[in-house]
Design a protein around this motif. Structure first.
Motif, PDB file in Angstrom:
ATOM      1  N   TYR B  78       1.132  -1.516  -0.206  1.00  0.00           N
ATOM      2  CA  TYR B  78      -0.452   0.023   0.478  1.00  0.00           C
ATOM      3  C   TYR B  78       1.160   1.210  -0.051  1.00  0.00           C
ATOM      4  O   TYR B  78       0.211   2.408   0.292  1.00  0.00           O
ATOM      5  N   SER B  80       3.737   3.914  -1.993  1.00  0.00           N
ATOM      6  CA  SER B  80       3.580   4.063  -3.002  1.00  0.00           C
ATOM      7  C   SER B  80       5.481   4.798  -3.361  1.00  0.00           C
ATOM      8  O   SER B  80       6.458   5.236  -1.971  1.00  0.00           O
ATOM      9  N   CYS B 103       3.840  -2.788  -4.628  1.00  0.00           N
ATOM     10  CA  CYS B 103       3.394  -0.783  -4.782  1.00  0.00           C
ATOM     11  C   CYS B 103       3.163   0.190  -5.642  1.00  0.00           C
ATOM     12  O   CYS B 103       3.798  -0.345  -7.236  1.00  0.00           O
ATOM     13  N   SER B 133      -2.997   5.704  -1.572  1.00  0.00           N
ATOM     14  CA  SER B 133      -1.204   4.471  -1.854  1.00  0.00           C
ATOM     15  C   SER B 133      -0.218   5.718  -0.700  1.00  0.00           C
ATOM     16  O   SER B 133      -0.072   6.786  -1.352  1.00  0.00           O
TER      17      SER B 133
ATOM     18  N   GLY C  95      -4.000   2.246  -4.739  1.00  0.00           N
ATOM     19  CA  GLY C  95      -3.089   0.636  -4.955  1.00  0.00           C
ATOM     20  C   GLY C  95      -3.433  -0.331  -5.203  1.00  0.00           C
ATOM     21  O   GLY C  95      -2.862  -1.251  -5.676  1.00  0.00           O
TER      22      GLY C  95
ATOM     23  N   GLN D 231      -7.115  -1.415   0.221  1.00  0.00           N
ATOM     24  CA  GLN D 231      -6.570  -2.326  -1.249  1.00  0.00           C
ATOM     25  C   GLN D 231      -7.309  -3.729  -1.373  1.00  0.00           C
ATOM     26  O   GLN D 231      -6.742  -3.525  -3.153  1.00  0.00           O
TER      27      GLN D 231
END
Lengths: 343, 343, 343, 343
Positions: B78, B80, B103, B133, C95, D231
């Protein structure tokens, strides 16, 4: 003495000198990276002569990668992969197959490392049922992790069962040379010719430095494989150094000489110990491994002089591997020490 | 003439002879596999002298793997990862970071390959918001994919911004030797000392055969990294042959000699072409790459004699890379041919 | 007053009473679970009348799931998905697309939430190049996250571009009813008829409780989709309660009445504010969202009385959403308070 | 007669009328989406009263999702999860755990669906060995998929073993109400109080429509869980309709009445059949399932009148499930038909 030869694993050995020489020989000037060089094309050509013109062959770095990416080529995450509980993909890859493919592994306990159609059938159900991971691949290891070797007939029977169920047969051939030497057959005779669809063709355990090949016996399987390999972090930039190894390994029967010798050393060890009542050989010695049960207290004593691994703590079972560079005198000395320790 | 030296990529070159020699030297007897051998321990020791005793260092096979596994060590799916649009992780790894880490990559268009705090800030929002994210890592490349080099101050500014936001700074150092040579600094002075947390330390583009290192400047990050490496299919069995390369590469300033020479050849090429009005150098030449816009029709003609890549078809921009083994005469000949083609 | 109607989001509203009634009506006895019940078969039949007999339709729980699983049906992890930077899949799903599909998202900054062929073309390169994530899907949102609506011609142009490049067109239709009401067209006329391949057909934002549909306009895409849905944790056991909602939603033009009303309320809000100089409407009001820049200090004051979200902190831009249950008096009161706050 | 009550599954039943009523009651005006509404806060508060103030509780859509996301909260992909071969996570989730967590499932064949410390110990090896998936979670199902129920002592013994090995204990409580009714205990007494760390708390099989809860008995486990849920495509926008169900389900002992009744119906079925020599009950009837071996030819005849599933084709074993809405007359009629068919 430095770097004593032991019986821990065939990958504790170094590199056959002719292979190192071949790597040196291609270290000339510039070539295109990532596998479009002349050495790689030549090596792939050589392998196609061995495995057939209808095959596709790709190099990766490790045996784990060869297994995982080969399996990924024919699966989606909702598939399952049937294998022996003792198989490398199940036991020794830290879950790499599950992580990369997303698939479920269905492992089957087997005494000698060999799957059978009957054992596999247990898992052949739930087809078309969305709650159930769909059986897609059977994976076998040749020679097995327990030093045994499938006959071509045994492989054909498994292949037939797989194909009847719209599944693929995958072979982990990390020690395929030892199997071929043991069977006295060409590689093809117990792979593509009897129904293997995807083969991890290893050399590192038999005198190479690094690099394994994936042989696809069905070219439809590889349409997008180049992306899988790159995304799988297994595309070598200076590919020529893998290719040079395979080229040499497959020339002048080097692979066969190495493997035959290793197998012979395993049989020698077996015969040296067969009359020792405290040592019980637990598997047929068909390749380059010897599995034995020893008195528990003997093991650490023996490990002080020779490096090797305990296979099953509970059973006091050890694994001894021989290699292309194992000497007969190593084996004899080892057997002698064992006998001395056992009194 | 076979395997002509060209300007396609620094990984089209072969292996420095001293490194090949070092690999040969460790090809003696048996050693424990998978990195517990004496050569690997020594190589890691040497690297710790360079990067600091508080670091943890792991070897993998490729630069892509070094990047992906290094990023995986500090992320959950989760998170980035902020990077330049032109970065290798974004552009040239076929989505390996997304596949392995799960990611999101947040890529930022930048002209010279270099991120700045201001550009990064655009993506620093949505913290603690579950629909978003979570920004976790900034990744920079040193030297960049465009042949430019960050100063230590520039890196420190990015590191500070990352750390203020509870994020990590990752550096893709596939060409870190070229950057160090360009800056005239030790590796540490523009990595750990200015806040880099994870470094992909490459050697393959500067005279090694295969194998990259991941340097973690914070040992808390590596508690479970050995499993990530194995599951990531990046654990070499005969590890000593990677270790021997790094040992030699980092001895007697071999890395520096190689990189300085490659950089020098790039500057030579730049200077040879600077008075050619039809050739427009598009990036500062700070490492071993020269980017230039040429008349479109000239490119295929030139490629008949020297192998190199078009960087941006639309702009008629090409990339020329020099290598540790590029000769001054290669550069001069190349420049001469360009001038002839341009009339 | 409890549960005051605000302008935060169309999913802050409850469920249309007729839909709740329909759910109650199917609460009779036992039916087969997981979608083989008569209510689900009937609902799917109804949807096929709307979208065409050549479609395949599957129910899932959420809009995020509809997007992610629809995209997964046509991708492998080495593919990339082109979308607007402001798209829900890029910005608001934490994501989930990357995690589940393994693909790279290529996001494009666009002012009004709408992709164009020209913007997409920037990313159409690197086909067949193994280092590059292979572009596979273009994803658009209708109505967009910015309250704008694509014309059928605009969609057709994007679809053509996608198909010419062997790619698919995906549409996130979380607010497709608002788009249809705005365009005055049947769903098919701006989806399957103009080249959309996969559609997330949402109802939750327009009066349903939960459950979204994925419409595949090409039945070849769904051969194995049932496994993807189950493995994606999106197979409802008591499916009849999703099906009953869709059945009612798509009967007697309920979807259209709801969406038309919501759109009308957005236009009312726009017109109420159009003469207020301190309020700058930033996007065309084509569906049920109004985007506006307000004086920064006004926002928290206004939020004390009505719940809504700031869209872009830096620009002092807010988002106001209307819903099927928004009353004209709510809008007028809201506008009045704004005007009062602005003096 | 429409929607005849059968014995196929407890999720073939509809929704308890009081729960439907409670959903209707919260359908008032606007509330914040995604779980920050007053109804959700109240429902979570109620559950904390039941499970303890130190717990964290999250709602998701399905039982599969509750299992998978709960497991994901405590694992990384290099971990393994030990479970019974017959467990839902192993057998009926189409590989969702492997796909989402990346972990290996180690499944153990057990006759009655119940794991034991001895059976688990077989897999407790290879800790700290990087080639081996690291055992991290034991997962048990309560009541089991075979209709049996663990005692608190049995659970405590497994929990102790798990914790001694630095592992977690996960419980799939899809039918936890049936277990609680069977044991005559509060939920806590055989979950958190005896060492369960993560619980999938189900209600759909006992009168709810959709929505399951994950109860974390250790709040350290949930620091980042909100991202995992989003997610994982399991964050409901109109959350109040899940919360309203749980609120009602857990009020006035509705859960207990439903479950006790279902259990009673299973025991009634058992007693009705106990004197039929051709019917062999194969598992203890401790919850709401009856497993029996019937003459093979009888099964399709019986299925013509009542819907139910064959459990094991090879053994001619069927599964009959009772539900909160099963009537005593249904059971008696069913038993009568069986007896008639058997002559």
């Amino acid at each position: 003495m430095k770097n004593l030869r032991g019986f821990a694993s065939d990958n504790n050995s170094g590199v056959h000198k002719d292979i190192l020489k071949a790597m040196q020989d291609v270290n000339v000037g510039h070539t295109i990276a990532y596998g479009s060089d002349i050495y790689t094309l030549a090596a792939l050509e050589k392998m196609k002569k061995i495995f057939g013109n209808d095959t596709d062959i790709c190099f990766v770095f490790t045996g784990t990668a060869a297994n995982v990416l080969g399996l990924d080529a024919v699966t989606r995450p909702y598939h399952s992969i049937i294998c022996a509980e003792s198989s490398h993909i199940n036991e020794d890859e830290c879950g790499a197959p599950e992580k990369f493919t997303g698939c479920k592994l269905l492992s089957i306990p087997v005494k000698d490392g060999k799957l059978t159609p009957d054992a596999i059938k247990k898992h052949l159900y739930g087809f078309d049922f969305e709650h159930h991971s769909q059986p897609r691949v059977v994976s076998i290891t040749q020679a097995t992790e327990l030093g045994t070797v499938y006959t071509p007939e045994e492989i054909a029977a498994i292949a037939d069962l797989a194909h009847e169920n719209n599944m693929y047969l995958h072979m982990d051939g990390a020690r395929i040379a030892n199997a071929a030497a043991s069977l006295g057959l060409d590689f093809r005779e117990f792979t593509g010719d009897v129904g293997v669809d995807i083969l991890s063709f290893g050399g590192t355990k038999n005198g190479m430095m690094y690099g394994e090949a994936i042989v696809f016996f069905n070219r439809d399987l590889t349409e997008n494989f180049k992306y899988i390999r790159k995304q799988g972090m297994q595309l070598a930039s200076k590919m020529r150094f893998i290719s040079a190894q395979f080229m040499r390994y497959l020339s002048d029967d080097l692979w066969l000489k190495n493997a035959s010798h290793a197998n012979k050393m395993a049989r020698l060890l077996e015969s040296e110990l067969q009359d020792v009542p405290e040592v019980k050989i637990t598997q047929k010695v068909e390749a380059n491994g010897v599995f034995a049960i020893l008195p528990k207290e003997t093991i650490p004593e023996l490990q002080k002089e020779f490096f090797f691994y305990v296979w099953d703590e509970r059973k006091s079972e050890v694994r001894w591997m021989t290699s292309f560079d194992t000497k007969a005198k190593d084996v004899r000395k080892f057997a002698r020490v064992i006998k001395e320790l056992l009194g």
